[in-house]
Design a protein around this motif. Structure first.
Motif, PDB file in Angstrom:
ATOM      1  N   SER A 108      10.810 -15.705  17.926  1.00  0.00           N
ATOM      2  CA  SER A 108      12.107 -16.313  17.626  1.00  0.00           C
ATOM      3  C   SER A 108      13.126 -15.358  18.233  1.00  0.00           C
ATOM      4  O   SER A 108      13.178 -14.189  17.855  1.00  0.00           O
ATOM      5  N   VAL A 123       8.971 -18.329   5.699  1.00  0.00           N
ATOM      6  CA  VAL A 123       9.671 -19.522   5.205  1.00  0.00           C
ATOM      7  C   VAL A 123       8.951 -20.122   3.991  1.00  0.00           C
ATOM      8  O   VAL A 123       9.587 -20.453   2.983  1.00  0.00           O
ATOM      9  N   LEU A 172      18.163 -21.251   4.749  1.00  0.00           N
ATOM     10  CA  LEU A 172      17.140 -21.035   5.781  1.00  0.00           C
ATOM     11  C   LEU A 172      17.628 -21.666   7.081  1.00  0.00           C
ATOM     12  O   LEU A 172      18.583 -22.448   7.074  1.00  0.00           O
ATOM     13  N   ALA A 173      16.971 -21.342   8.177  1.00  0.00           N
ATOM     14  CA  ALA A 173      17.300 -21.972   9.454  1.00  0.00           C
ATOM     15  C   ALA A 173      16.733 -23.392   9.489  1.00  0.00           C
ATOM     16  O   ALA A 173      15.575 -23.607   9.126  1.00  0.00           O
ATOM     17  N   ARG A 204      24.260 -14.229   6.241  1.00  0.00           N
ATOM     18  CA  ARG A 204      24.348 -15.337   5.285  1.00  0.00           C
ATOM     19  C   ARG A 204      25.067 -14.909   4.019  1.00  0.00           C
ATOM     20  O   ARG A 204      25.889 -15.650   3.476  1.00  0.00           O
ATOM     21  N   ALA A 220      15.899 -24.980  12.122  1.00  0.00           N
ATOM     22  CA  ALA A 220      14.841 -25.028  13.142  1.00  0.00           C
ATOM     23  C   ALA A 220      13.475 -24.695  12.553  1.00  0.00           C
ATOM     24  O   ALA A 220      12.480 -25.368  12.837  1.00  0.00           O
ATOM     25  N   GLY A 221      13.418 -23.651  11.715  1.00  0.00           N
ATOM     26  CA  GLY A 221      12.141 -23.249  11.139  1.00  0.00           C
ATOM     27  C   GLY A 221      11.588 -24.333  10.227  1.00  0.00           C
ATOM     28  O   GLY A 221      10.389 -24.644  10.262  1.00  0.00           O
ATOM     29  N   ARG A 227       9.454 -18.072   0.848  1.00  0.00           N
ATOM     30  CA  ARG A 227      10.815 -18.215   0.310  1.00  0.00           C
ATOM     31  C   ARG A 227      10.970 -19.538  -0.432  1.00  0.00           C
ATOM     32  O   ARG A 227      11.579 -19.599  -1.501  1.00  0.00           O
ATOM     33  N   GLN A 271      19.854 -18.122  17.254  1.00  0.00           N
ATOM     34  CA  GLN A 271      19.062 -18.888  16.280  1.00  0.00           C
ATOM     35  C   GLN A 271      18.592 -20.210  16.905  1.00  0.00           C
ATOM     36  O   GLN A 271      19.337 -20.876  17.614  1.00  0.00           O
ATOM     37  N   GLY A 272      17.355 -20.578  16.633  1.00  0.00           N
ATOM     38  CA  GLY A 272      16.819 -21.847  17.135  1.00  0.00           C
ATOM     39  C   GLY A 272      16.185 -21.758  18.521  1.00  0.00           C
ATOM     40  O   GLY A 272      15.638 -22.737  19.008  1.00  0.00           O
ATOM     41  N   ALA A 273      16.264 -20.585  19.156  1.00  0.00           N
ATOM     42  CA  ALA A 273      15.680 -20.442  20.504  1.00  0.00           C
ATOM     43  C   ALA A 273      14.393 -19.616  20.439  1.00  0.00           C
ATOM     44  O   ALA A 273      14.321 -18.603  19.752  1.00  0.00           O
ATOM     45  N   LEU A 318       5.169 -20.142  10.830  1.00  0.00           N
ATOM     46  CA  LEU A 318       6.206 -20.465  11.822  1.00  0.00           C
ATOM     47  C   LEU A 318       5.880 -19.825  13.176  1.00  0.00           C
ATOM     48  O   LEU A 318       5.990 -20.473  14.225  1.00  0.00           O
ATOM     49  N   LYS A 354      16.120 -14.874  17.792  1.00  0.00           N
ATOM     50  CA  LYS A 354      17.084 -14.224  16.894  1.00  0.00           C
ATOM     51  C   LYS A 354      16.508 -12.955  16.256  1.00  0.00           C
ATOM     52  O   LYS A 354      17.268 -12.134  15.768  1.00  0.00           O
ATOM     53  N   ASP A 355      15.190 -12.790  16.276  1.00  0.00           N
ATOM     54  CA  ASP A 355      14.567 -11.581  15.727  1.00  0.00           C
ATOM     55  C   ASP A 355      14.339 -10.495  16.780  1.00  0.00           C
ATOM     56  O   ASP A 355      13.785  -9.438  16.470  1.00  0.00           O
TER      57      ASP A 355
HETATM   58  N1  PBG Z   1      14.265 -14.207  10.240  1.00  0.00           N
HETATM   59  C1  PBG Z   1      13.158 -15.117  10.172  1.00  0.00           C
HETATM   60  C2  PBG Z   1      13.333 -16.269  11.103  1.00  0.00           C
HETATM   61  N2  PBG Z   1      13.341 -16.093  12.438  1.00  0.00           N
HETATM   62  C3  PBG Z   1      13.543 -17.306  13.030  1.00  0.00           C
HETATM   63  C4  PBG Z   1      13.649 -18.251  12.023  1.00  0.00           C
HETATM   64  C5  PBG Z   1      13.890 -19.691  12.233  1.00  0.00           C
HETATM   65  C6  PBG Z   1      13.624 -20.234  13.598  1.00  0.00           C
HETATM   66  C7  PBG Z   1      14.666 -19.929  14.637  1.00  0.00           C
HETATM   67  O1  PBG Z   1      15.793 -19.510  14.340  1.00  0.00           O
HETATM   68  O2  PBG Z   1      14.351 -20.129  15.826  1.00  0.00           O
HETATM   69  C8  PBG Z   1      13.505 -17.605  10.803  1.00  0.00           C
HETATM   70  C9  PBG Z   1      13.523 -18.197   9.449  1.00  0.00           C
HETATM   71  C10 PBG Z   1      14.893 -18.429   8.883  1.00  0.00           C
HETATM   72  O3  PBG Z   1      15.843 -17.688   9.192  1.00  0.00           O
HETATM   73  O4  PBG Z   1      15.040 -19.367   8.087  1.00  0.00           O
END
Ligand code: PBG
Length: 305
Positions: free
Chosen positions: A79, A150, A167-168, A130, A170-171, A153, A196-198, A13, A81-82
């Motif tokens: 990502s 991903v 899972l997200a 979650r 987007a991923g 998992r 998330q998604g950005a 990813l 969100k991380d």
């Molecule tokens: N923590 C891992 C992570 N970081 C970003 C994404 C998905 C892509 C995004 O959110 O941009 C994922 C995988 C998931 O949570 O399924």
């Protein structure tokens, strides 16, 4: 600037996202050569302990930031969100790309929706956010930890270790795995992680040339939405491994933000929302955080900080 080097994690990813940024930069700047510098981070290597125990999600950034400081790379792709709510001193975020699908996905070989899972079914996720939302909707489920990228998992789901995982979207979409999405877990019933998604680009805050090149990919609407979500999370605690969810949407020049904090143990949850001018996403984030704290959010967050 003739060549731009992008530091990236090595997961499929992360590589997809960095290659996507590279392609968009080449398109925006004909003549610019863009290369990837793949690196492994401690967050990727240590899978047997929880992220919180080894120092939180910032671990995914550290090695990439060191590479930028040493001049081995010009920028890094993440990502968002991380990324911790407050960047390390000396770094900046010159671009946030247009947001992809921000929703979570329900993934299962046998069941179509969360509500279809039989009593006591086993769901895999290590995300407190979650877990808290699953507990609130389905107190009967057995929740088990599930870390790794991903693909890892999905492999563990397919091996029969879980009845379903979350899972997200987007991923999965980026990896060409959209067919694995059995149903969407959508706002307002189910909220994603802040940002998330950005995808975001980070560089040294004194590297004006790199920032100017990257800024061509910045999306103002996405930046506004994720800034409200991250400002809310920042006002709540400042860490990134907590049961906090947030989702902002824009309607013209009005920004709406919904936030939630929950307990992964008993499913107890608190929600708040507010709207304000798109010109001040920070103030909106702080206001929703204030409303959450007023209802006792602190007691749900404190154990995880
Ligand atoms: N923590 C891992 C992570 N970081 C970003 C994404 C998905 C892509 C995004 O959110 O941009 C994922 C995988 C998931 O949570 O399924």
């Amino acid at each position: 600037m003739k060549t731009l080097r992008i530091a990236t994690r090595k997961s499929p990813l992360a590589l997809w996202q960095s290659e996507h940024v590279a392609e968009r930069l080449r398109a925006a700047h004909p003549g610019l050569s863009v290369e990837l510098v793949p690196m492994s981070t401690r967050g990727d290597q240590v899978l047997d302990r929880s992220l919180a125990a080894i120092g939180g999600k910032g671990l995914f950034l550290k090695e990439l930031e060191v590479a930028m400081q040493r001049g081995e790379a010009d920028c890094a792709v993440h990502s968002l969100k991380d990324v911790p709510m407050t960047l390390e001193a000396g770094f900046a975020m010159p671009a946030i790309l247009p947001r992809a699908d921000a929703a979570d996905a329900f993934v299962s070989p046998r069941f179509e929706r969360l509500a279809d899972l039989p009593h006591g079914a086993c769901v895999g996720t290590s995300s407190l956010r979650r877990q808290a939302q699953l507990r609130a909707l389905r107190p009967d489920l057995v929740l088990r930890d599930l870390r790794g990228n991903v693909n890892t998992r999905l492999a563990r789901l397919d091996a029969g270790e879980y009845d379903a995982i979350v899972l997200a979207c987007a991923g999965l979409q980026r990896l060409g795995l959209a067919a694995r999405i059995r149903s969407r877990l959508d706002a307002p019933e189910w909220l994603p992680a802040p940002a998330q998604g950005a995808i975001a680009i980070e560089c040294r805050d004194d590297d004006d040339a790199c920032a100017a090149v990257c800024a061509a990919l910045d999306d103002a609407d996405t930046r506004c939405r994720v800034e409200a979500e991250r400002a809310m999370n920042r006002a709540l605690h400042g860490s990134c491994h907590v049961p906090v969810a947030a989702y902002a949407r824009l309607e013209g020049d009005r920004l709406h933000l919904a936030g939630a904090v929950g307990s992964a143990e008993d499913g107890h949850g608190i929600r708040a929302e507010a709207e304000g001018p798109a010109s001040d996403p920070d103030a909106l984030g702080v206001e929703v955080a204030r409303r959450l704290l007023e209802q006792g959010a602190d007691a749900l967050i404190a154990p995880h900080v």
